[in-house]
Scaffold this motif. Structure first.
Motif, short mmCIF file in Angstrom:
data_model
loop_
_atom_site.label_atom_id
_atom_site.label_comp_id
_atom_site.label_asym_id
_atom_site.label_seq_id
_atom_site.Cartn_x
_atom_site.Cartn_y
_atom_site.Cartn_z
N ALA A 48 29.78 -1.28 -19.78
CA ALA A 48 28.70 -2.04 -18.94
C ALA A 48 28.37 -0.95 -17.81
N VAL A 49 29.41 -0.50 -16.91
CA VAL A 49 28.95 0.15 -15.99
C VAL A 49 28.41 1.67 -16.32
N LEU A 93 28.68 11.61 -6.58
CA LEU A 93 28.75 10.43 -6.06
C LEU A 93 30.35 9.78 -6.70
N SER A 94 30.92 9.24 -5.91
CA SER A 94 32.14 8.71 -6.27
C SER A 94 32.43 7.12 -5.54
N TYR A 95 32.87 6.27 -6.64
CA TYR A 95 33.14 5.07 -6.19
C TYR A 95 34.41 4.53 -6.77
N ARG A 96 35.03 3.57 -6.09
CA ARG A 96 36.11 2.89 -6.54
C ARG A 96 35.51 1.55 -6.92
N VAL A 97 35.77 1.14 -8.14
CA VAL A 97 35.42 -0.15 -8.71
C VAL A 97 36.49 -1.08 -9.06
N VAL A 128 34.81 5.87 -10.48
CA VAL A 128 33.75 6.26 -11.17
C VAL A 128 33.08 7.30 -10.28
N ASP A 129 32.80 8.31 -11.23
CA ASP A 129 32.13 9.66 -10.58
C ASP A 129 30.85 9.89 -11.25
N SER A 173 26.77 -2.92 -9.12
CA SER A 173 26.75 -4.32 -8.68
C SER A 173 25.87 -5.31 -9.63
N LYS A 174 24.75 -4.82 -9.83
CA LYS A 174 24.16 -5.82 -10.71
C LYS A 174 24.58 -6.01 -12.16
N ALA A 175 25.46 -4.94 -12.55
CA ALA A 175 26.27 -5.37 -13.97
C ALA A 175 27.33 -6.10 -13.76
N GLY A 176 27.67 -6.62 -12.30
CA GLY A 176 28.72 -7.63 -12.28
C GLY A 176 29.90 -6.90 -11.57
N TYR A 177 29.93 -5.77 -11.04
CA TYR A 177 31.05 -5.26 -10.46
C TYR A 177 31.01 -4.85 -8.86
N THR A 178 32.15 -4.59 -8.36
CA THR A 178 31.91 -4.41 -7.01
C THR A 178 32.48 -3.00 -6.54
N PRO A 179 31.28 -1.93 -6.37
CA PRO A 179 31.67 -0.78 -6.02
C PRO A 179 31.90 -0.38 -4.55
N ALA A 180 32.88 0.33 -4.19
CA ALA A 180 33.10 0.82 -2.77
C ALA A 180 32.98 2.34 -2.95
#
Length: 84
Positions: free
Chosen positions: A17-18, A2-6, A40-41, A56-63
């Protein structure tokens, strides 16, 4: 994988935190975070949306990265014309 841009990752504390948030969801997750590219992989058995929810719950915005975006960067020239 799974790959995300944060985009709101900005420091080592953010990385911690993430990482902690994902590990709370899946202690067996394998996590690689590249702060410079804000990528983030995650290798996990959890659903992509569940991992995104933890971030997201940790306060960040993943895409989510699309499949072609998540592929390794090419060895061709980058936007400035130099080779990577």
């Amino acid at each position: 994988m799974l790959s995300y841009r944060v985009d709101d990752l900005s420091c080592g504390h953010c990385v911690q935190a993430v990482t902690a948030a994902i590990k709370a969801l899946d202690p067996a997750a394998d996590i690689a975070i590249d702060l410079a590219s804000k990528r983030v992989d995650v290798r996990s058995d959890r659903e992509q949306s569940a991992v995104a929810g933890a971030i997201s719950k940790a306060g960040y915005t993943p895409a989510f990265y699309e499949q072609d975006e998540a592929a390794a960067p090419s060895s061709g020239p980058c936007c400035c014309g130099s080779r990577r």
